[in-house]
Scaffold this motif. Structure first.
Motif, PDB file in Angstrom:
ATOM      1  N   ASP A   1     -18.665 -14.571 -13.005  1.00  0.00           N
ATOM      2  CA  ASP A   1     -19.494 -15.751 -12.772  1.00  0.00           C
ATOM      3  C   ASP A   1     -20.833 -15.301 -12.199  1.00  0.00           C
ATOM      4  OD1 ASP A   1     -17.759 -17.816 -13.592  1.00  0.00           O
ATOM      5  OD2 ASP A   1     -16.612 -17.600 -11.744  1.00  0.00           O
ATOM      6  N   THR A   2     -21.917 -15.715 -12.823  1.00  0.00           N
ATOM      7  CA  THR A   2     -23.249 -15.334 -12.361  1.00  0.00           C
ATOM      8  C   THR A   2     -23.792 -16.408 -11.435  1.00  0.00           C
ATOM      9  OG1 THR A   2     -24.213 -16.347 -14.330  1.00  0.00           O
ATOM     10  CG2 THR A   2     -23.740 -13.997 -14.432  1.00  0.00           C
ATOM     11  N   GLY A   3     -24.282 -15.991 -10.279  1.00  0.00           N
ATOM     12  CA  GLY A   3     -24.796 -16.962  -9.323  1.00  0.00           C
ATOM     13  C   GLY A   3     -25.848 -16.361  -8.423  1.00  0.00           C
ATOM     14  N   THR A   4     -26.767 -15.572  -9.000  1.00  0.00           N
ATOM     15  CA  THR A   4     -27.795 -14.895  -8.221  1.00  0.00           C
ATOM     16  C   THR A   4     -29.136 -15.585  -8.398  1.00  0.00           C
ATOM     17  OG1 THR A   4     -26.670 -12.771  -8.484  1.00  0.00           O
ATOM     18  CG2 THR A   4     -28.970 -12.696  -7.825  1.00  0.00           C
ATOM     19  N   PRO A   5     -29.633 -16.308  -7.376  1.00  0.00           N
ATOM     20  CA  PRO A   5     -30.952 -16.915  -7.491  1.00  0.00           C
ATOM     21  C   PRO A   5     -32.010 -15.810  -7.586  1.00  0.00           C
ATOM     22  CG  PRO A   5     -29.705 -17.868  -5.668  1.00  0.00           C
ATOM     23  CD  PRO A   5     -28.984 -16.631  -6.097  1.00  0.00           C
ATOM     24  N   HIS A   6     -32.801 -15.819  -8.634  1.00  0.00           N
ATOM     25  CA  HIS A   6     -33.785 -14.756  -8.832  1.00  0.00           C
ATOM     26  C   HIS A   6     -34.810 -15.221  -9.853  1.00  0.00           C
ATOM     27  CE1 HIS A   6     -35.447 -10.720  -9.443  1.00  0.00           C
ATOM     28  NE2 HIS A   6     -34.745 -10.330  -8.407  1.00  0.00           N
ATOM     29  N   ALA A   7     -36.006 -14.635  -9.790  1.00  0.00           N
ATOM     30  CA  ALA A   7     -37.038 -14.965 -10.761  1.00  0.00           C
ATOM     31  C   ALA A   7     -36.654 -14.507 -12.163  1.00  0.00           C
ATOM     32  CB  ALA A   7     -38.361 -14.311 -10.345  1.00  0.00           C
ATOM     33  N   VAL A   8     -35.830 -13.447 -12.240  1.00  0.00           N
ATOM     34  CA  VAL A   8     -35.331 -12.982 -13.522  1.00  0.00           C
ATOM     35  C   VAL A   8     -34.045 -13.734 -13.842  1.00  0.00           C
ATOM     36  CG1 VAL A   8     -34.403 -10.996 -14.783  1.00  0.00           C
ATOM     37  CG2 VAL A   8     -36.332 -10.694 -13.227  1.00  0.00           C
ATOM     38  N   GLN A   9     -33.969 -14.292 -15.042  1.00  0.00           N
ATOM     39  CA  GLN A   9     -32.781 -15.038 -15.449  1.00  0.00           C
ATOM     40  C   GLN A   9     -31.630 -14.076 -15.746  1.00  0.00           C
ATOM     41  OE1 GLN A   9     -33.143 -16.987 -19.237  1.00  0.00           O
ATOM     42  NE2 GLN A   9     -31.325 -18.251 -18.934  1.00  0.00           N
ATOM     43  N   LEU A  10     -30.502 -14.236 -15.033  1.00  0.00           N
ATOM     44  CA  LEU A  10     -29.299 -13.463 -15.319  1.00  0.00           C
ATOM     45  C   LEU A  10     -28.459 -14.285 -16.283  1.00  0.00           C
ATOM     46  CD1 LEU A  10     -27.655 -10.912 -14.743  1.00  0.00           C
ATOM     47  CD2 LEU A  10     -26.591 -12.119 -12.825  1.00  0.00           C
ATOM     48  N   VAL A  11     -28.393 -13.827 -17.519  1.00  0.00           N
ATOM     49  CA  VAL A  11     -27.783 -14.612 -18.591  1.00  0.00           C
ATOM     50  C   VAL A  11     -26.291 -14.308 -18.698  1.00  0.00           C
ATOM     51  CG1 VAL A  11     -27.854 -15.162 -21.051  1.00  0.00           C
ATOM     52  CG2 VAL A  11     -29.970 -14.555 -19.847  1.00  0.00           C
ATOM     53  N   ASP A  12     -25.476 -15.344 -18.597  1.00  0.00           N
ATOM     54  CA  ASP A  12     -24.040 -15.220 -18.779  1.00  0.00           C
ATOM     55  C   ASP A  12     -23.766 -15.249 -20.285  1.00  0.00           C
ATOM     56  OD1 ASP A  12     -21.307 -15.743 -19.126  1.00  0.00           O
ATOM     57  OD2 ASP A  12     -21.171 -16.925 -17.288  1.00  0.00           O
ATOM     58  N   PRO A  13     -23.326 -14.136 -20.888  1.00  0.00           N
ATOM     59  CA  PRO A  13     -23.167 -14.113 -22.345  1.00  0.00           C
ATOM     60  C   PRO A  13     -22.081 -15.048 -22.858  1.00  0.00           C
ATOM     61  CG  PRO A  13     -22.220 -12.146 -21.368  1.00  0.00           C
ATOM     62  CD  PRO A  13     -22.955 -12.855 -20.277  1.00  0.00           C
ATOM     63  N   ALA A  14     -21.030 -15.247 -22.080  1.00  0.00           N
ATOM     64  CA  ALA A  14     -19.972 -16.164 -22.510  1.00  0.00           C
ATOM     65  C   ALA A  14     -20.487 -17.597 -22.539  1.00  0.00           C
ATOM     66  CB  ALA A  14     -18.761 -16.050 -21.596  1.00  0.00           C
ATOM     67  N   GLU A  15     -21.168 -17.991 -21.482  1.00  0.00           N
ATOM     68  CA  GLU A  15     -21.710 -19.357 -21.413  1.00  0.00           C
ATOM     69  C   GLU A  15     -22.733 -19.600 -22.510  1.00  0.00           C
ATOM     70  OE1 GLU A  15     -24.557 -22.413 -20.638  1.00  0.00           O
ATOM     71  OE2 GLU A  15     -25.019 -20.265 -20.463  1.00  0.00           O
ATOM     72  N   ARG A  16     -23.640 -18.629 -22.713  1.00  0.00           N
ATOM     73  CA  ARG A  16     -24.682 -18.809 -23.727  1.00  0.00           C
ATOM     74  C   ARG A  16     -24.076 -18.870 -25.128  1.00  0.00           C
ATOM     75  NH1 ARG A  16     -30.224 -17.711 -23.627  1.00  0.00           N
ATOM     76  NH2 ARG A  16     -29.935 -18.352 -21.449  1.00  0.00           N
ATOM     77  N   ALA A  17     -23.112 -18.000 -25.406  1.00  0.00           N
ATOM     78  CA  ALA A  17     -22.490 -17.983 -26.723  1.00  0.00           C
ATOM     79  C   ALA A  17     -21.766 -19.296 -27.021  1.00  0.00           C
ATOM     80  CB  ALA A  17     -21.518 -16.813 -26.832  1.00  0.00           C
ATOM     81  N   LEU A  18     -21.038 -19.814 -26.045  1.00  0.00           N
ATOM     82  CA  LEU A  18     -20.321 -21.071 -26.251  1.00  0.00           C
ATOM     83  C   LEU A  18     -21.295 -22.220 -26.491  1.00  0.00           C
ATOM     84  CD1 LEU A  18     -17.540 -20.753 -23.540  1.00  0.00           C
ATOM     85  CD2 LEU A  18     -17.233 -20.614 -26.015  1.00  0.00           C
ATOM     86  N   ARG A  19     -22.395 -22.220 -25.765  1.00  0.00           N
ATOM     87  CA  ARG A  19     -23.392 -23.280 -25.940  1.00  0.00           C
ATOM     88  C   ARG A  19     -24.020 -23.208 -27.338  1.00  0.00           C
ATOM     89  NH1 ARG A  19     -28.579 -23.318 -23.629  1.00  0.00           N
ATOM     90  NH2 ARG A  19     -27.978 -21.722 -22.132  1.00  0.00           N
ATOM     91  N   LEU A  20     -24.291 -22.003 -27.801  1.00  0.00           N
ATOM     92  CA  LEU A  20     -24.883 -21.839 -29.128  1.00  0.00           C
ATOM     93  C   LEU A  20     -23.909 -22.235 -30.230  1.00  0.00           C
ATOM     94  CD1 LEU A  20     -26.755 -18.464 -28.536  1.00  0.00           C
ATOM     95  CD2 LEU A  20     -27.821 -20.695 -28.927  1.00  0.00           C
TER      96      LEU A  20
END
Length: 211
Positions: free
Chosen positions: A185-204
């Motif tokens: 689970d990704t939960g790091t507040p940062h200016a760089v987006q930490l992309v969760d590949p599972a979440e992104r793939a399911l959304r796509l």
């Protein structure tokens, strides 16, 4: 949309339950992920290149056992996309990769992206996959976290380690980084987006099913 998925490594009952719950949280409406353990032939973790090759064979076999009538797609539970063909294989049920979906989406939007991985072996394999997909020009490389396998379910520890890597990518002007573990689970507040590949793939995949 019903998706068949298999873990790339052997996991115990508690970890399989955790991963299944994570997919339920991440899945958009209308998407169901059926996750199964990779079985006795899968390695306990990725520590060597042989482990990755063994995992690919185990995932390929496990995915092939599922009835084509039961699922819309197959997607391994692994950012290295084991068993995912680089070119069409003519299968009635396509096997798609979360890394390929995520990286292609970032590249398609003009985003130069990096990745973080738990160890060097995984980092090298991920970089090779990116090249196989023809996405090398958009790839800013891998930052290795040097974490052990037990860190995967430890969200706090993983994200603490990631923060420094994101700082380094930010200094290079990189704005997106793929988290090189599909089960964290990704939960790091940062200016760089930490992309969760599972979440992104399911959304796509969900968006594609509705198109």
């Amino acid at each position: 949309m019903k998706i068949h998925s298999v873990t790339p490594v052997r996991v115990d009952a508690a970890e399989l339950t955790r991963r299944r719950a994570r997919y339920r949280r991440l899945s958009p409406p209308g998407v169901e992920v059926v996750l199964e353990d990779g079985g006795p032939e899968a390695p306990p973790q990725f520590a060597t290149r042989d482990d990755i090759e063994t995992s690919t064979s185990a995932v390929t076999e496990a995915l092939a056992k599922a009835s084509a009538e039961d699922y819309a797609v197959r997607m391994p539970d692994c950012v290295l996309d084991p068993a995912v063909p680089v070119t069409p294989d003519g299968s009635a049920v396509p096997t798609v990769g979360m890394l390929r979906l995520t990286a292609s989406h970032l590249a398609a939007t003009g985003t130069v992206f990096g990745a973080v991985t738990r160890n060097h072996i995984i980092g090298e394999a991920l970089a090779e996959r990116i090249e196989e997909y023809g996405l090398g020009p958009w790839f800013a490389g891998v930052a290795v976290l040097d974490l052990d396998f037990d860190t995967i379910p430890d969200t706090l520890r993983w994200n603490e380690a990631v923060r420094g890597a994101l700082d380094e990518f930010a200094a290079r002007g990189v704005t997106a980084v793929i988290n090189g573990c599909s089960a964290v689970d990704t939960g790091t507040p940062h200016a760089v987006q930490l992309v969760d590949p599972a979440e992104r793939a399911l959304r796509l995949l969900a968006a594609g099913a509705q198109a």
